[in-house]
Design an enzyme around this catalytic site. Structure first.
Site, PDB file in Angstrom:
ATOM      1  N   SER A 131      14.591  -5.208  -6.621  1.00 40.17           N
ATOM      2  CA  SER A 131      13.353  -4.726  -6.010  1.00 40.17           C
ATOM      3  C   SER A 131      13.454  -4.856  -4.501  1.00 40.17           C
ATOM      4  O   SER A 131      14.209  -5.689  -3.982  1.00 40.17           O
ATOM      5  CB  SER A 131      12.168  -5.565  -6.510  1.00 40.17           C
ATOM      6  N   TYR A 157       9.098 -14.485  -6.378  1.00 46.09           N
ATOM      7  CA  TYR A 157       9.561 -13.185  -6.871  1.00 46.09           C
ATOM      8  C   TYR A 157      10.719 -12.677  -6.016  1.00 46.09           C
ATOM      9  O   TYR A 157      11.735 -12.204  -6.551  1.00 46.09           O
ATOM     10  CB  TYR A 157       8.409 -12.187  -6.838  1.00 46.09           C
TER      11      TYR A 157
END
Length: 287
Positions: A131, A157
């Site tokens: 990501s 994350y």
């Protein structure tokens, strides 16, 4: 084999591979939901070779059982499953921070467990869905699991998504001579169930971004890494928008979306992550 193939990008990746005639395994936590999706894919594509198997990446016993039960060569391992921005610190039974455990360590254990099947295939590829969130943080080796520092959903994350890229670098370095390469991909801005823990006001803002993609469009870069001839035998790369992304220096200002940070491709960090991950898995076996 596609992890997290019960929804979103994973489901569309599995659908596209089945349409191309591949034997596809949906590796998922929610078996009943995935069985329905598998039936839909079979009906739509005419490909009956669509299977569903249970896999919980937060549970190492589940990962081990999945790997043990696999028979025959494995051409494609697509590490697609993930969780994002858990609002409160959540841990596995080993005490690992949940995002790092699911997004990286579970997939790492899975790849190790399926290594022989990948080596048995001719030119196997691993695709790790990363990501642009990796821009937020490198892997903080001194405190990966937030035992000393304050927990932050986005840095947690971010480091897990950096780990996805570093895994691709280290796996290619170690396994390319056996015909196994790995790449990481950034699918794009896509609204799926992944964002269920994101605050509602943030989700609302994201939904208005003009450059957002559909899940089908998001799966495209995964499929490039998985089957495109230009990535046969080529690994340790980070792809976005269907091609290799430019490297962004760690101290450079960016839009936070495009490019890959140097820290995510650093071979020294990749090797350290591999060794740290192996030690984490060993420590659970020694208990």
């Amino acid at each position: 084999m596609v992890t997290g193939a019960g929804a979103g990008i994973g489901r569309e990746t599995a659908r596209s591979l089945a349409r191309a005639g591949a034997e596809v395994t949906l590796a998922v936590r929610r078996i009943d939901d995935a069985q329905e999706i598998a039936r839909e894919i079979r009906a739509e594509t005419g490909n009956e070779a669509v299977d569903v198997r249970p896999l919980d990446l937060a549970d190492l016993a589940s990962v081990a059982a999945f790997s043990k039960e696999w028979a025959g060569p494995l051409d494609l391992l697509i590490n697609n499953a993930g969780i994002m921005a858990l609002p409160e610190p959540t841990r596995t039974e080993q005490g690992w921070e949940m995002q790092f455990a699911v997004n990286h360590l579970g997939h790492f254990a899975l790849a190790l467990g399926l290594h022989d099947a990948l080596a048995e295939a001719s030119g196997a590829r691993i695709v790790s869905v990363s990501s642009s969130g990796h821009h937020v943080s490198p892997v903080v080796f001194d405190d990966i699991h937030y035992r000393q520092r304050a927990y932050d959903p986005w840095s947690a994350y971010g480091q897990s998504k950096t780990a996805n890229v570093l895994f691709a670098v280290a796996a290619t370095t170690r396994w390319a001579t056996e015909g196994i390469v790995a790449n990481a991909v950034m699918p794009g801005g896509i609204m799926t169930g992944l964002q269920r823990h994101v605050p509602a006001e943030v989700r609302a803002q994201w939904e208005q971004v003009p450059s957002n993609k559909t899940p089908q469009q998001g799966a495209a870069t995964t499929l490039v890494a998985a089957v495109a001839p230009e990535f046969a035998g080529v690994g340790g790369r980070y792809l976005e928008d269907g091609g290799e992304a430019p490297i962004v220096e760690d101290d450079a200002e960016t839009d936070g979306v495009h490019g890959v940070r140097h820290w995510a491709l650093d071979p020294t960090a990749a090797e350290r992550l591999w060794e740290t991950s192996e030690e984490s898995l060993r420590s659970t076996r020694d208990r």
